[in-house]
Design an enzyme around this catalytic site. Sequence first.
Site, short mmCIF file in Angstrom:
data_model
loop_
_atom_site.label_atom_id
_atom_site.label_comp_id
_atom_site.label_asym_id
_atom_site.label_seq_id
_atom_site.Cartn_x
_atom_site.Cartn_y
_atom_site.Cartn_z
N HIS A 66 -0.18 2.03 11.75
CA HIS A 66 0.88 3.00 11.54
C HIS A 66 1.12 3.86 12.78
O HIS A 66 0.18 4.16 13.52
CB HIS A 66 0.46 3.91 10.37
CG HIS A 66 1.49 4.89 9.92
ND1 HIS A 66 2.80 4.56 9.70
CD2 HIS A 66 1.39 6.22 9.63
CE1 HIS A 66 3.46 5.63 9.30
NE2 HIS A 66 2.63 6.65 9.26
N TYR B 174 -15.00 6.39 4.56
CA TYR B 174 -13.55 6.25 4.45
C TYR B 174 -13.19 4.77 4.49
O TYR B 174 -13.72 4.00 5.30
CB TYR B 174 -12.87 7.00 5.59
CG TYR B 174 -11.37 6.87 5.61
CD1 TYR B 174 -10.62 7.13 4.47
CD2 TYR B 174 -10.70 6.47 6.76
CE1 TYR B 174 -9.25 7.00 4.47
CE2 TYR B 174 -9.32 6.35 6.78
CZ TYR B 174 -8.60 6.61 5.63
OH TYR B 174 -7.24 6.47 5.64
N GLU C 168 -1.67 13.84 12.11
CA GLU C 168 -2.67 13.73 11.05
C GLU C 168 -4.06 14.12 11.55
O GLU C 168 -4.59 13.50 12.47
CB GLU C 168 -2.71 12.30 10.50
CG GLU C 168 -1.36 11.80 10.01
CD GLU C 168 -1.39 10.32 9.63
OE1 GLU C 168 -2.48 9.71 9.70
OE2 GLU C 168 -0.33 9.78 9.29
N HIS D 169 0.86 -1.18 0.00
CA HIS D 169 0.00 0.00 0.00
C HIS D 169 0.89 1.23 0.00
O HIS D 169 1.76 1.38 0.85
CB HIS D 169 -0.88 -0.03 1.26
CG HIS D 169 -1.88 1.08 1.33
ND1 HIS D 169 -3.22 0.90 1.05
CD2 HIS D 169 -1.74 2.38 1.66
CE1 HIS D 169 -3.85 2.04 1.21
NE2 HIS D 169 -2.99 2.96 1.58
N HIS E 187 -4.85 12.07 14.94
CA HIS E 187 -3.84 11.11 15.39
C HIS E 187 -2.51 11.84 15.44
O HIS E 187 -1.93 12.17 14.42
CB HIS E 187 -3.78 9.91 14.45
CG HIS E 187 -5.10 9.22 14.27
ND1 HIS E 187 -5.59 8.85 13.03
CD2 HIS E 187 -6.05 8.88 15.18
CE1 HIS E 187 -6.77 8.28 13.18
NE2 HIS E 187 -7.07 8.28 14.47
N HIS F 242 -2.51 4.15 14.89
CA HIS F 242 -3.84 4.21 14.29
C HIS F 242 -3.87 3.30 13.07
O HIS F 242 -2.84 2.78 12.63
CB HIS F 242 -4.21 5.64 13.90
CG HIS F 242 -3.20 6.32 13.02
ND1 HIS F 242 -2.02 6.85 13.49
CD2 HIS F 242 -3.20 6.55 11.68
CE1 HIS F 242 -1.33 7.39 12.51
NE2 HIS F 242 -2.03 7.21 11.39
#
Length: 524
Positions: free
Chosen positions: A398, A413, A404, A355, A428, A434
């Site tokens: 992550h 989302y 963020e 990703h 976050h 998260h």
Amino acid sequence: MLILHASGLRVRVVCSSQATLSAAGTGTFHSLPQPPTSLQEANLQSRSLPLSFPSIEKTGMEKPAGEPEYLSGFGNHFSSEAVKGALPRDQNSPLACPCGLYAEQISGTSFTTPRKLNQRSWLYRIKPSVTHEPFHPRVPRHERLVSEFTESTSSATPTQLRWKPVDIPESPTDFIDGLYTICGAGSSFIRHGYAIHMYAANKSMSGCAFCNADGDFLLVPQKGRLSITTECGKLVVSPGEIVILPQGFRFSIDLPDGPSRGYVAEIFGEHFHLPDLGPIGANGLAAARDFLVPTAWFEQASHPGYTIVQKFGGGLFTAKQDFSPFNVVAWHGNYVPFKYDLSKFCPFNTVLIDHGDPSINTVLTAPSDKPGVALLDFVIFPPRWLVAEHTFRPPYYHRNCMSEFMGLIYGIYEAKADGFLPGGASLHSCMTPHGPDTKTYEATIAVGENSEPVRLRGTMAFMFESYLIPRVCPWALDSPCLDANYYQCWIGLRSHFSSDNRSENGSLDVPGTTQVLSEDTESA
């Protein structure tokens, strides 16, 4: 006529003293995205992620009804005049300007900033902006605007935070009174940092204009169009578009659709730039030609008691004058308000494995003094194809040295099946873990290797990302919209570990690890 030759390119430039741009002239028009009227119910038990939603239909390339005319390009030097001949032809500040206008410069950078970064525009107006009474603190004070993030104004917390959408106020509230700060870092006084605000309004601004002396505004409407009058002209901004209102420009916001709600990022001491493309090459992401700039438009009538509301050091000040600030008949320069349709964004994504990092979806960046590190990035997660093989396709779990702040314009989302709603937000902070919620994770791995390419539709999420750690305002932490149960979306994540998860050769499929076998296994 001038003929230029450069690297095999032949350019014919026609110069004429009569060539002008005006509000009545031609412009570049783009259709506006229409948000879905409804969302299909998410059924994560029966379909693979990401979900498919109704696509957003375009109305074509024709100019929408009531849409102003625009010039196109990012960082260009523009010229526009609402009255032919109003722009001086040979210099910026002649002894007497055409049409009896006043010349006034607005500078977005210092005079000595390198030419490639210098931003300024010349405005030719009926009366200069200096013609006003003294400023006084606005009464009543706006208690929920912050531009100095200290222990006395805000708090630091590493906890994951999420907010539900705020309700539209019942009492008459315009954009100024409906604006409130969520979090931020740094200070407008030292010209370094940012603030993240939200707004909810139900009435147009009347008899007043707003001016932000602290920094640039990036507005992301989520509900209801904004009709914005600026000193350079008019802009109409729909959900699915963004608008940048640079520091110092005066503007007024009308609500043609009634109530409106959205997000605002404010940056101190910097301006937004297009990100470098690096190995991507010459094309992709946000194209410079898709940014739209207003054309000259002006008001001449007298307006006794007109109010200028100036944001200065986070506080609001007011001054009275007897004319509209939108009395600019002509202008030229590269320091201008502009808007951008997010559906024009050309995303890049993995086509084989893993990703991609979210930085690949950066629309605009405000750089810091550290190469490759942003004071604030504006990143979007638009509709796109997901085609990676044997890959966990939603965003990975992550922890990030950046912080963020996310918002959702419409749709769902891809990493949050429940709870993250259009008009809501999440934060976050630096090194706070998260990632996808439990339902998203379980539904994704349940599909296994049978996942086919999926078109992610009907969604538009975004992120403000900064290397400065945000401090959160007390009213945001005490808000009834704060989701106290946000952490529970991950609590259901269970261990899937098993020592029987072996590769085809019979060894544990964990390269580089040492196998510890039980006595029963050894004897067997």
